[in-house]
Scaffold this motif. Structure first.
Motif, PDB file in Angstrom:
ATOM      1  N   THR A 143      51.251   8.947  75.076  1.00 23.84           N
ATOM      2  CA  THR A 143      50.574   9.083  73.771  1.00 23.84           C
ATOM      3  C   THR A 143      51.380   8.504  72.614  1.00 23.84           C
ATOM      4  O   THR A 143      51.443   9.070  71.545  1.00 23.84           O
ATOM      5  CB  THR A 143      50.220  10.549  73.455  1.00 23.84           C
ATOM      6  N   LYS A 144      51.991   7.381  72.856  1.00 17.22           N
ATOM      7  CA  LYS A 144      52.674   6.659  71.784  1.00 17.22           C
ATOM      8  C   LYS A 144      52.135   5.245  71.752  1.00 17.22           C
ATOM      9  O   LYS A 144      51.828   4.660  72.796  1.00 17.22           O
ATOM     10  CB  LYS A 144      54.176   6.598  72.055  1.00 17.22           C
ATOM     11  N   GLN A 145      52.066   4.683  70.579  1.00 15.96           N
ATOM     12  CA  GLN A 145      51.662   3.293  70.473  1.00 15.96           C
ATOM     13  C   GLN A 145      52.904   2.411  70.529  1.00 15.96           C
ATOM     14  O   GLN A 145      54.007   2.871  70.271  1.00 15.96           O
ATOM     15  CB  GLN A 145      50.879   3.076  69.188  1.00 15.96           C
ATOM     16  N   ILE A 146      52.672   1.154  70.862  1.00 21.62           N
ATOM     17  CA  ILE A 146      53.794   0.254  71.099  1.00 21.62           C
ATOM     18  C   ILE A 146      54.838   0.253  69.965  1.00 21.62           C
ATOM     19  O   ILE A 146      56.026   0.360  70.246  1.00 21.62           O
ATOM     20  CB  ILE A 146      53.298  -1.182  71.397  1.00 21.62           C
ATOM     21  N   PRO A 147      54.423   0.157  68.692  1.00 20.97           N
ATOM     22  CA  PRO A 147      55.441   0.149  67.637  1.00 20.97           C
ATOM     23  C   PRO A 147      56.297   1.418  67.632  1.00 20.97           C
ATOM     24  O   PRO A 147      57.497   1.360  67.362  1.00 20.97           O
ATOM     25  CB  PRO A 147      54.620   0.053  66.347  1.00 20.97           C
ATOM     26  N   GLN A 148      55.681   2.549  67.965  1.00 24.95           N
ATOM     27  CA  GLN A 148      56.441   3.802  68.004  1.00 24.95           C
ATOM     28  C   GLN A 148      57.419   3.820  69.169  1.00 24.95           C
ATOM     29  O   GLN A 148      58.543   4.296  69.032  1.00 24.95           O
ATOM     30  CB  GLN A 148      55.485   4.990  68.127  1.00 24.95           C
ATOM     31  N   ILE A 149      56.980   3.302  70.310  1.00 22.73           N
ATOM     32  CA  ILE A 149      57.872   3.243  71.474  1.00 22.73           C
ATOM     33  C   ILE A 149      59.069   2.341  71.161  1.00 22.73           C
ATOM     34  O   ILE A 149      60.219   2.688  71.437  1.00 22.73           O
ATOM     35  CB  ILE A 149      57.130   2.701  72.709  1.00 22.73           C
ATOM     36  N   LYS A 150      58.779   1.202  70.541  1.00 26.09           N
ATOM     37  CA  LYS A 150      59.868   0.303  70.162  1.00 26.09           C
ATOM     38  C   LYS A 150      60.849   0.995  69.227  1.00 26.09           C
ATOM     39  O   LYS A 150      62.061   0.823  69.327  1.00 26.09           O
ATOM     40  CB  LYS A 150      59.305  -0.941  69.462  1.00 26.09           C
ATOM     41  N   GLN A 151      60.311   1.790  68.319  1.00 28.05           N
ATOM     42  CA  GLN A 151      61.170   2.484  67.358  1.00 28.05           C
ATOM     43  C   GLN A 151      62.088   3.484  68.066  1.00 28.05           C
ATOM     44  O   GLN A 151      63.280   3.568  67.760  1.00 28.05           O
ATOM     45  CB  GLN A 151      60.303   3.197  66.323  1.00 28.05           C
ATOM     46  N   ILE A 152      61.525   4.233  68.998  1.00 29.19           N
ATOM     47  CA  ILE A 152      62.333   5.184  69.766  1.00 29.19           C
ATOM     48  C   ILE A 152      63.457   4.456  70.496  1.00 29.19           C
ATOM     49  O   ILE A 152      64.619   4.879  70.467  1.00 29.19           O
ATOM     50  CB  ILE A 152      61.465   5.933  70.804  1.00 29.19           C
ATOM     51  N   LEU A 153      63.119   3.342  71.133  1.00 34.65           N
ATOM     52  CA  LEU A 153      64.114   2.617  71.917  1.00 34.65           C
ATOM     53  C   LEU A 153      65.177   1.983  71.013  1.00 34.65           C
ATOM     54  O   LEU A 153      66.356   1.946  71.346  1.00 34.65           O
ATOM     55  CB  LEU A 153      63.434   1.558  72.786  1.00 34.65           C
ATOM     56  N   ARG A 154      64.732   1.504  69.860  1.00 33.37           N
ATOM     57  CA  ARG A 154      65.673   0.927  68.899  1.00 33.37           C
ATOM     58  C   ARG A 154      66.671   1.993  68.440  1.00 33.37           C
ATOM     59  O   ARG A 154      67.881   1.777  68.410  1.00 33.37           O
ATOM     60  CB  ARG A 154      64.882   0.372  67.705  1.00 33.37           C
ATOM     61  N   LEU A 155      66.142   3.149  68.112  1.00 31.12           N
ATOM     62  CA  LEU A 155      66.981   4.261  67.669  1.00 31.12           C
ATOM     63  C   LEU A 155      67.923   4.717  68.785  1.00 31.12           C
ATOM     64  O   LEU A 155      69.095   5.021  68.533  1.00 31.12           O
ATOM     65  CB  LEU A 155      66.067   5.417  67.238  1.00 31.12           C
ATOM     66  N   SER A 156      67.425   4.721  70.014  1.00 31.47           N
ATOM     67  CA  SER A 156      68.260   5.095  71.164  1.00 31.47           C
ATOM     68  C   SER A 156      69.436   4.136  71.304  1.00 31.47           C
ATOM     69  O   SER A 156      70.577   4.551  71.525  1.00 31.47           O
ATOM     70  CB  SER A 156      67.446   5.070  72.458  1.00 31.47           C
ATOM     71  N   ALA A 157      69.131   2.858  71.175  1.00 31.93           N
ATOM     72  CA  ALA A 157      70.186   1.849  71.304  1.00 31.93           C
ATOM     73  C   ALA A 157      71.200   1.978  70.175  1.00 31.93           C
ATOM     74  O   ALA A 157      72.411   1.994  70.409  1.00 31.93           O
ATOM     75  CB  ALA A 157      69.577   0.452  71.323  1.00 31.93           C
ATOM     76  N   GLU A 158      70.704   2.108  68.955  1.00 33.38           N
ATOM     77  CA  GLU A 158      71.610   2.229  67.811  1.00 33.38           C
ATOM     78  C   GLU A 158      72.501   3.452  67.938  1.00 33.38           C
ATOM     79  O   GLU A 158      73.683   3.416  67.602  1.00 33.38           O
ATOM     80  CB  GLU A 158      70.797   2.318  66.511  1.00 33.38           C
ATOM     81  N   SER A 159      71.931   4.554  68.417  1.00 31.44           N
ATOM     82  CA  SER A 159      72.675   5.811  68.457  1.00 31.44           C
ATOM     83  C   SER A 159      73.615   5.904  69.647  1.00 31.44           C
ATOM     84  O   SER A 159      74.739   6.374  69.524  1.00 31.44           O
ATOM     85  CB  SER A 159      71.703   6.995  68.496  1.00 31.44           C
ATOM     86  N   TYR A 160      73.145   5.470  70.809  1.00 30.40           N
ATOM     87  CA  TYR A 160      73.906   5.759  72.033  1.00 30.40           C
ATOM     88  C   TYR A 160      74.129   4.554  72.934  1.00 30.40           C
ATOM     89  O   TYR A 160      74.657   4.694  74.026  1.00 30.40           O
ATOM     90  CB  TYR A 160      73.206   6.871  72.820  1.00 30.40           C
TER      91      TYR A 160
END
Length: 305
Positions: A143-160
């Motif tokens: 239940t996420k749209q592509i831009p939201q999924i990208k945002q989660i992954l971007r944040l994951s990469a930046e953080s960890y």
DNA sequence: CCGCAGGATACTG
DNA sequence: CAGTATCCTGCG
């Protein structure tokens, strides 16, 4: 104070050097639409569009790609190894698979809907993305749209993530994810998916060979195994098999494909199980490839739901 | 402010 | 089995 200047300076400082555009003799043939759709059409969350190229990363690789005379040109950070990266791009694009013959094997001669979809994206391909990253991406996707999924992954990469070449970071691997607390995961805007990631990470830590063993298993067995992971149901398992392992018979049924099948093949009242069965018998061994054609065409309204 | 989005799961009848 | 509430968040 001149904030604009500061911004510009910051941009210059953090910019890394990319090579000039390399011709790639092994490049598959692409029309422009199929090129964009292949990389940034829902099978991968790793690519962003720029004015005249796309930029993406997987594992420790960073690529810029563009098309010239229907072939891919690539550019990589100057510090990267050209031969290694070229091989890894070839694997990512699954150039060992013959998509033209798979396309020809699909029932487009008798299926005008499929034919329309293929005509809209004739050179569409299925990527073979790193398994671990594919699993992570699709675990985030519910239940996420592509831009939201990208945002989660971007944040994951930046953080960890680990720095590949500053400021570029990789996604965190599963070992790293296993070390995170659930609230750290929740800060990545994962919501209830944080629990899935946490539990899957713990499971993978207990079963270190789990992912590497999957590829040699029969598809159905691999699918059942994947579905042992919390947060992985049929749809996500099929996405991982198709986009991460090149299992072309896998046919992910999301709400889009469900609507498309029901609408165009008059399958009102069919359950997911029955739709799955229909897909396999109608589209055959490359059903997953057919799925991607239909999905892309419907998304761009080349076929109208 | 409310409803919903490219889903999984547990629970109900 | 089939249907449904619940899990979170951000965005329109």
């Amino acid at each position: 104070m001149e904030p604009l200047n500061q911004t510009v300076q910051f941009a210059v400082m953090t910019e890394i050097e990319f090579t000039s555009w390399h011709k790639w003799s092994e490049s598959p043939y692409f029309d422009l639409k199929s090129f964009y759709e292949t990389f940034d059409g829902g099978q991968s969350f790793a690519w962003d569009r720029h004015a005249d190229y796309i930029e993406g990363r997987f594992l420790k690789s960073i690529f810029r790609l563009r098309l010239e005379n229907n072939r891919i040109l690539f550019s990589i950070p100057k510090t990267a190894n050209l031969e290694t990266e070229e091989r890894s791009l070839a694997n990512y694009l699954a150039i060992d698979l013959d998509f033209e013959s798979m396309r020809d094997s699909l029932p487009w001669r008798s299926d005008s809907i499929l034919k329309q979809a293929i005509d809209a994206y004739p050179n569409l391909r299925i990527l073979r993305q790193p398994l671990s990253e594919t699993l992570l991406g699709f675990l985030c996707s519910s239940t996420k749209q592509i831009p939201q999924i990208k945002q989660i992954l971007r944040l994951s990469a930046e953080s960890y993530g680990e720095t590949i070449i500053a400021p570029f970071k990789s996604l965190p691997d599963w070992d790293r994810l296993a070390k995170l607390e659930e609230n750290q995961l929740r800060n990545l805007k994962l919501g209830y998916r944080a629990n899935y990631i946490k539990q899957s990470a713990d499971f993978l830590k207990e079963n270190p060979d789990f992912l590497s063993k999957l590829s040699s298993l029969p598809t159905q067995v691999a699918k059942e195994r994947l579905m042992q992971l919390p947060g992985v149901g049929e749809k996500i398992a099929d996405c991982v098999l198709l986009f991460g392992l090149g299992k072309m018979e896998s046919f992910p049924i999301d709400t889009w494909i469900e609507k498309i099948l029901i609408r165009f093949y008059q399958l009102e009242g069919y359950s997911k199980k029955q739709l799955q069965q229909f897909a396999f018998s109608h589209f055959g061994a490359s059903a997953g490839y057919a799925q991607q054609f239909l999905f892309s065409a419907a998304r761009s309204e080349s076929i109208k739901i």
